[in-house]
Design an enzyme around this catalytic site. Structure first.
Site, PDB file in Angstrom:
ATOM      1  N   ARG A  73     -11.662   2.558   0.712  1.00 57.24           N
ATOM      2  CA  ARG A  73     -11.307   1.191   1.264  1.00 57.24           C
ATOM      3  C   ARG A  73      -9.662   1.129   1.012  1.00 57.24           C
ATOM      4  NH1 ARG A  73      -9.667  -3.583  -0.922  1.00 57.24           N
ATOM      5  NH2 ARG A  73     -10.664  -5.144  -0.329  1.00 57.24           N
ATOM      6  N   TYR A 142      -3.715  -0.149  -3.283  1.00 55.31           N
ATOM      7  CA  TYR A 142      -3.997   0.423  -2.959  1.00 55.31           C
ATOM      8  C   TYR A 142      -3.584   2.005  -3.756  1.00 55.31           C
ATOM      9  CZ  TYR A 142      -4.876   4.414   0.479  1.00 55.31           C
ATOM     10  OH  TYR A 142      -5.106   5.201   1.273  1.00 55.31           O
ATOM     11  N   LYS A 146      -5.620   4.822  -5.530  1.00 53.20           N
ATOM     12  CA  LYS A 146      -5.736   6.407  -5.113  1.00 53.20           C
ATOM     13  C   LYS A 146      -5.316   7.732  -6.469  1.00 53.20           C
ATOM     14  CE  LYS A 146      -6.862   7.123  -1.012  1.00 53.20           C
ATOM     15  NZ  LYS A 146      -8.205   8.316  -0.359  1.00 53.20           N
TER      16      LYS A 146
END
Length: 318
Positions: A73, A142, A146
């Site tokens: 995503r 994000y 990660k």
């Protein structure tokens, strides 16, 4: 060597598939809907639908020696989610670790995870680039997801013996690029005067798509790649003004830059509540790829100017 690629229809994945087929690997690719097949014969397709943390990968990973995990995503513009961090974790962490756990049990030898330079952070001090040894400092959801995925994957690799390779690219550009890079191409094509000619004292790293693909392919079987984290770039850092000049040259157009001081751009962005924009335009984000060059005996095969030319050529055909 049988390679499984997730996220195979994306910007990076689709180009990677073509390179692997050209290099005569046996290639399997995950695809959300098998009725939309953009690949040539010879690629084994695995329809996944929308990925979940309980997805059964047993058929997809049987006989696979290496997985290149690209499915993720990514940034969502105008995200309306009530809990965006949880949504990022669902795909980027939970689904990734589910795949890695099943891969380790099935005897997959190597797991290549394409992460992001956002794990390192959002910006660097001019002349002090990020390295793979830096303490991670992700800021946005994000980047956090990660980094959490990296931590989970390392734990699985250490426990199982499956080799893990992590690659953290900066902004990737190339034919078919979207988001901010595409916007800049459109601004230049339309001849808009851009108030960025004064942004000359920052430096940012970029990676041409084919250069990233070449590093991924190198990491598939290079013995020194096992259980390492690599940063990657074109190794030609540019200021924002230089970037726009290179892009305009590739398009065969004048850049029409107005030399507005960078501090005024920063102030204006702050006043409208978009300091993130000024950071991307005026701040520095450099990466040091010395370790990548030395351990893998690798260097970017395509120059930045050639990468810009190929990107512009594709854009002008659209």
């Amino acid at each position: 060597m049988n390679i499984l690629v997730t996220g195979s229809t994306g910007f990076v994945g689709s180009t990677l598939i073509k390179r692997l087929v050209k290099d005569e690997f046996l290639v399997s690719a995950t695809i959300r809907n098998s009725s939309v097949n953009q690949f040539d014969l010879g690629v084994t397709l695995i329809e996944t639908g929308d990925l979940t943390p309980s997805f059964d990968w047993s058929c997809a990973i049987r006989g696979v020696s290496t997985i290149v995990h690209l499915a993720a995503r990514t940034h969502v513009l105008n995200d309306k989610s009530r809990d965006p961090l949880n949504d990022f974790r669902y795909i980027n962490v939970d689904c990734s670790l589910n795949l890695a756990n099943q891969a380790a049990i099935a005897g997959v030898k190597r797991f290549i995870y394409v992460s992001s330079i956002k794990v390192n952070g959002e910006s660097t001090i001019l002349g002090k680039p990020f390295t793979a040894q830096d303490t991670p400092m992700p800021h946005d959801f994000y980047g956090i997801s990660k980094y959490e995925a990296e931590l989970g994957l390392r734990a699985i690799a250490e426990e199982s013996g499956m080799q893990l390779v992590i690659i953290r690219p900066p902004l990737v550009y190339g034919p078919g690029v979207r988001a901010n890079f595409l916007s800049m191409l459109k601004w230049l094509q339309r001849g808009y005067p851009l108030p960025l000619g004064g942004v000359t004292k920052n430096l940012r790293s970029f990676i041409f798509l084919d250069n990233l693909i070449d590093l991924i392919v190198t990491c598939i079987n290079h013995p020194s790649a096992a259980n390492r984290t690599f940063l990657v770039s074109d190794d030609e850092d540019l200021s924002t003004a230089e970037l726009l000049q290179h892009m305009a040259l590739a398009l065969g157009l004048p850049s029409r830059l107005i030399a507005l001081p960078a501090n005024l751009i920063t102030l204006g962005a702050r006043l409208i509540g978009r300091s993130d924009i000024s950071q991307r335009l005026c701040g520095s984000l450099q990466v040091d790829i010395k370790k990548t060059r030395e351990l893998l005996d690798w260097s970017p095969p395509v120059s930045l100017d050639e990468g810009m030319r190929r990107t512009a050529e594709h854009f002008l055909r659209m």
